[in-house]
Write a protein that holds these residues in place. Structure first.
Motif, short mmCIF file in Angstrom:
data_model
loop_
_atom_site.label_atom_id
_atom_site.label_comp_id
_atom_site.label_asym_id
_atom_site.label_seq_id
_atom_site.Cartn_x
_atom_site.Cartn_y
_atom_site.Cartn_z
N GLY A 228 0.80 -1.22 0.00
CA GLY A 228 0.00 0.00 0.00
C GLY A 228 0.83 1.27 0.00
N GLU B 107 -2.07 -4.45 2.71
CA GLU B 107 -0.92 -3.74 3.28
C GLU B 107 -0.66 -4.29 4.68
OE1 GLU B 107 2.02 -2.02 4.70
OE2 GLU B 107 1.59 -1.53 2.60
N ARG C 151 1.21 -3.19 7.05
CA ARG C 151 1.23 -2.18 8.11
C ARG C 151 0.13 -1.16 7.84
NH1 ARG C 151 6.90 -3.05 7.26
NH2 ARG C 151 7.86 -4.12 9.03
N THR C 152 0.52 0.05 7.50
CA THR C 152 -0.46 1.09 7.14
C THR C 152 -0.03 1.71 5.82
OG1 THR C 152 0.77 2.75 8.43
CG2 THR C 152 -1.05 1.61 9.54
N LEU C 153 -0.97 2.34 5.14
CA LEU C 153 -0.68 2.92 3.84
C LEU C 153 0.48 3.92 3.92
CD1 LEU C 153 -4.29 3.56 2.46
CD2 LEU C 153 -2.73 1.69 1.87
N HIS D 71 3.41 3.71 4.87
CA HIS D 71 4.08 3.73 6.18
C HIS D 71 5.57 3.99 6.07
CE1 HIS D 71 6.23 -0.16 6.05
NE2 HIS D 71 5.29 -0.48 5.18
N GLU E 133 -5.60 -2.91 5.74
CA GLU E 133 -4.34 -2.67 6.44
C GLU E 133 -4.12 -3.73 7.51
OE1 GLU E 133 -3.51 2.06 6.30
OE2 GLU E 133 -5.25 1.49 7.52
#
Length: 419
Positions: free
Chosen positions: A16, A38, A40-42, A44, A101
């Motif tokens: 992501g 993703e 982790r997070t977008l 990141h 996520e």
């Protein structure tokens, strides 16, 4: 084991970051059913793996994600970390991708009945097509010799560095002089820290030359449009270390020789630790000369372009060294040096071990042509020099994503379009 209960998605996009979001933008435009996974997070990486003073090394005008160019007031400036994050936050909203996520992909393999199985930390999906958009920088490189260094020395990798204050008192050994190493060494140097830099073999380039940013000249010369198969090194260019330069304080050269004249200690490539002494390859002079040769060669190509096009521009001249090493120093007594910390800036290795398909070469790099692999339905996006210089950057990923989206659409089943 039966897979009939598995969730099916026409296209699974793994990653992501800007690449995954870019392909999602085009798939949404085409109405193709897909999901972005993703772990982790977008975006990141931009938040979690950049130091506080980080800024772009290419001008803001090159930030051109799908239907989302830089629209700020300083196109020839260089966004700082917080500005980059804010710009990417806007892109996340712009795309509004169907993302999940915190969902790590652990294995991708072929299904017996066609398509792919995508195993994740939250269950298994099936897909007709898969886009790997997780980048090529996964595993930080730290040499095994690090295990033999005294426990009193704090060791971090470049992705963990934030600012000079996070490191203990004493000199700092920065290992590697690519983009991250050169900029982190500068960050420490400007803060008044004693820096020992183990110089690698990275090339360098000018920030400005003959009245313009070098990037502007190279863009006019169509360098950034050159596909990998037309580059003199062909696919070998993918192994090249990036040129070091900076966008800090409006942009400037990074001149390691000038740093040395101001007190930074330069050595050659770090090779080992023996009897309490660091051992370096005696190649500092050769590395500095090689970097300067590249610098002057790029500027000479700009001179030639200016002459051929009849462009009026201020005069230019070759770079001449402001400092020379008096001798090659092959060892440094660790205890006497006062080094209290080390920042390893020697890069990352790709890790595609979770892709259980025979598409990789002996160095673990996927075989592909413009992101299309020999396995029908499997694609890569966002890798350095996937197609052009900008493929792994904000400047070229949109072109690559549009190309793959068109390919995906032609391969998609009739029922793959979202309702």
């Amino acid at each position: 084991m039966s897979t009939h209960a598995e969730e099916h998605v026409s296209v699974v996009v793994v990653g992501g970051g800007q690449a995954g979001l870019s392909i999602s933008y085009y798939l949404k435009q085409y109405g193709v059913d897909h999901v972005v996974l993703e772990k982790r997070t977008l975006t990141h990486t931009w938040r979690e793996q950049r130091w506080d003073a980080f800024c772009l090394v290419t001008p803001n005008w090159q930030c051109a994600l799908p239907d989302y160019p830089y629209r700020g007031s300083d196109p020839h400036g260089f966004m700082k970390k917080d500005e980059i994050i804010a710009w990417l936050d806007g892109f996340v909203r712009h795309v509004d991708a169907p993302v999940r996520e915190g969902m790590a992909v652990t294995r991708v393999t072929r299904r017996a009945q066609g398509g792919f199985l995508v195993q994740t930390s939250a269950g298994t999906l099936s897909a007709d097509q898969v886009v790997v958009a997780s980048g090529g920088y996964h595993t930080p490189v730290v040499p095994r010799m690090a295990e033999r260094l005294p426990a009193s020395i704090v060791q971090i990798q470049s992705s963990e560095y934030r600012n000079p204050a996070v490191l203990p008192e004493g000199a700092v050994l920065v290992v590697g002089s690519g983009q991250s190493g050169a900029q982190i060494a500068e960050d420490l140097h400007l803060a008044g820290r004693k820096v020992v830099l183990a110089v690698g073999e990275a090339p360098r380039c000018a920030r400005f030359y003959r009245g313009r940013d070098v990037v502007d000249w190279l863009a006019d010369m169509k360098y950034y449009d050159m596909p990998v198969e037309e580059h003199p090194l062909r696919e070998g260019v993918r192994d090249n270390t990036n040129h070091y330069v900076t966008g800090r304080d409006g942009g400037r050269d990074i001149d390691l020789r000038r740093f040395a004249s101001e007190g930074m200690e330069l050595y050659g490539v770090l090779e080992d630790l023996e009897d309490g002494a660091l051992r370096f390859r005696p190649n500092l002079r050769a590395s500095l000369d090689s970097a300067d040769d590249t610098y002057n060669r790029i500027n000479a190509s700009i001179d030639k372009f200016i002459a051929q096009q009849g462009i009026e521009a201020p005069p230019g001249e070759p770079y001449r060294p402001v400092w020379e090493p008096q001798q090659e120093r092959a060892t440094l007594d660790l205890a006497a040096s006062g080094i209290g910390s080390i920042v390893w800036c020697i890069g990352f290795r790709p890790d595609f071990s979770w892709i259980d398909l025979p598409v990789f070469n002996g160095r673990g790099y996927p075989g592909h042509v413009r992101g299309v692999t020999p396995h029908e339905g499997l694609y890569f996006l966002g890798l350095p020099w996937l197609h052009t210089w900008g493929s792994g950057r904000f400047s070229g990923v949109a072109r690559d994503a549009a190309y793959l989206a068109d390919r995906i659409l032609t391969q998609a089943r009739p029922d793959a379009r979202a309702a």
